[in-house]
Design an enzyme around this catalytic site. Structure first.
Site, mmCIF file in Angstrom:
data_model
loop_
_atom_site.group_PDB
_atom_site.id
_atom_site.type_symbol
_atom_site.label_atom_id
_atom_site.label_comp_id
_atom_site.label_asym_id
_atom_site.label_seq_id
_atom_site.Cartn_x
_atom_site.Cartn_y
_atom_site.Cartn_z
ATOM 1 C CB VAL A 1 28.112 -19.812 12.569
ATOM 2 C CG1 VAL A 1 27.912 -18.763 13.644
ATOM 3 C CG2 VAL A 1 26.794 -20.515 12.252
ATOM 4 C CB SER A 2 31.559 -16.640 13.512
ATOM 5 O OG SER A 2 32.549 -15.748 13.969
ATOM 6 C CB SER A 3 35.703 -18.240 11.528
ATOM 7 O OG SER A 3 36.811 -18.549 10.714
#
Length: 425
Positions: free
Chosen positions: A146-148
């Protein structure tokens, strides 16, 4: 390398997938998360956490779960359902964990992007350790984040295509999009959706770190919210462009559907549940899009028949406007982001004194604008004239209320917000 044997092993792989599809869910496990030290080469001082369910398969699959900025492996373990799914289906989950102060993954340095150092090498060492200590099925290795962590999933699949079968990227960006030359961890141009390359250019970035590779490429599932203001929505299309090009498909979906309200799904290179690329756009949802149940959808894309629907879905925000229309309905185009060659807009629809059960919007572009893609509306154009109608589930608006971001689109040309005529359906 294992993918070099893919043709000879095709029958075996098909049989293995069929077996996975009929496996029954398993009882709950009492296993716990374990930290592993001294797992091998670790240039950036990562930590390794492993979850092995009590009833682990004799030849288990391996899922690498990569956390978000400010997170950790234990937080991703406790905050997502991957461990519970491991209990049900018998696979192992590896949770890498960043120790640098930002708790963000290195998706910007050349060492990490090229697989010669930093985080990508450390995670690869963890996977090698699992291979050495468990009889993992090397044709069932997956990454998700998720995200990074989604960015790092793109990095891992790009650097080690012979290692991974598939990945799932939640709110991420394409491989190399976040690259910097000044040592910074953050690339604002990428995060703001201002890096717009051709599919071939994105695909070349992956091929450049795999000179001479002729094996099968990992499949990729891509999730993004249209209202993401941390890693702007344009990055969704750029990831699609990258991985479809890597797989040698075009950017025209083979299937488009709405598996649930606010979700728009497209598949490329196939129409079944394991295509080369699957992309899910979540209308009106911001950066923190990950909700319970999405991991089951990712697991289905990986090759499991989970038969589980999300129990939580992104909400469709409804707000009460000030000074709304007295009758009928109205609509407003709102530009939410722009870049060199395009822009994104969301459209709010407001009901007047009476509730409406559907809407029809019309407007005329002022100076050559056009819609290149859209979601949650049926759109037709004739020259500069545009007509958009609801898609049933988003047509109802209560009296005096606004359906915020009822639908949205990507525009070309200079951004514009012409007056919109709204007619109740």
């Amino acid at each position: 390398m294992r993918r070099g044997l893919i043709a000879a092993a095709a029958a075996v792989v098909v049989a293995a997938v069929a077996l996975v599809a009929v496996m029954a869910p398993r009882p709950a496990s009492a296993a716990s998360l374990t930290e592993i030290t001294n797992f091998g080469t670790n240039p950036s001082n990562l930590q390794m956490y492993l979850y092995v369910p009590d009833n682990v398969d004799p030849e288990p699959a391996l899922v690498v779960g990569i956390h978000y900025c400010t997170g950790s492996g234990p937080a991703f373990h406790s905050g997502t359902e991957w461990a519970q799914l491991a209990d049900q289906y018998g696979f192992i989950v590896l949770y890498p964990s960043v120790t640098r102060s930002s708790k963000c993954w290195d998706v910007s340095s050349q060492a990490s992007l090229n697989g010669t150092g930093s985080d990508s090498v450390g995670i690869k060492s963890m996977i090698d350790w699992v291979f050495a200590n468990y009889d993992v099925n090397e044709d069932e290795v997956y990454s998700t984040g998720v995200s990074s962590g989604a960015m790092m999933t793109n990095v891992m699949l790009a650097n080690y295509p012979d290692l991974f079968e598939a990945g799932a990227s939640f709110s991420g960006v394409p491989f190399t999009c976040f690259a910097t030359t000044d040592g910074s961890e953050w690339n604002s141009q990428c995060s703001n959706g201002q890096i717009n390359r051709t599919p071939a250019q994105w695909g070349d970035a992956v091929r450049a770190v795999n000179a001479g590779y002729t094996g099968e490429w990992p499949r990729m599932q891509i999730w993004h919210g249209t209202g993401d203001t941390t890693l702007y929505y344009q990055n969704f299309q750029e990831q699609i462009d990258q991985w479809t090009n890597v797989h040698g498909t075009d950017q025209t979906p083979d299937l488009s559907d709405t598996p649930q309200a606010n979700w728009n799904r497209t598949r490329y290179g196939g129409t079944g549940s394991q295509p080369a690329v699957e992309a899910i756009s979540l209308q009106g949802v911001g950066h923190n899009l990950y909700v319970w149940g999405m991991a089951s959808k990712a697991l289905e894309f990986f090759g499991y028949d989970t038969d589980v629907d999300p129990t939580t879905s992104p909400t469709d925000p409804v707000t009460t406007p000030t000074g709304g229309p007295t009758g009928g309905c109205s609509a407003v185009i709102k530009v939410v982001s722009s870049w060199n060659s395009g822009w994104q807009a969301n459209v709010d629809v407001t009901a007047g004194a009476a509730a409406i059960s559907g809407w029809r919007l019309t407007w005329t572009w002022p100076s050559g604008q056009a819609i290149s893609s859209h979601w949650n509306a049926t759109v037709t154009t004739s020259g500069s004239s545009v007509t958009a109608t609801d898609v049933d589930w988003n047509g109802t608006v209560a009296a005096g209320q606004t359906k915020t971001s009822a639908w949205g689109f990507i525009g070309s040309g200079s951004s514009a917000t012409p007056a919109v005529t709204c007619t109740p359906a």
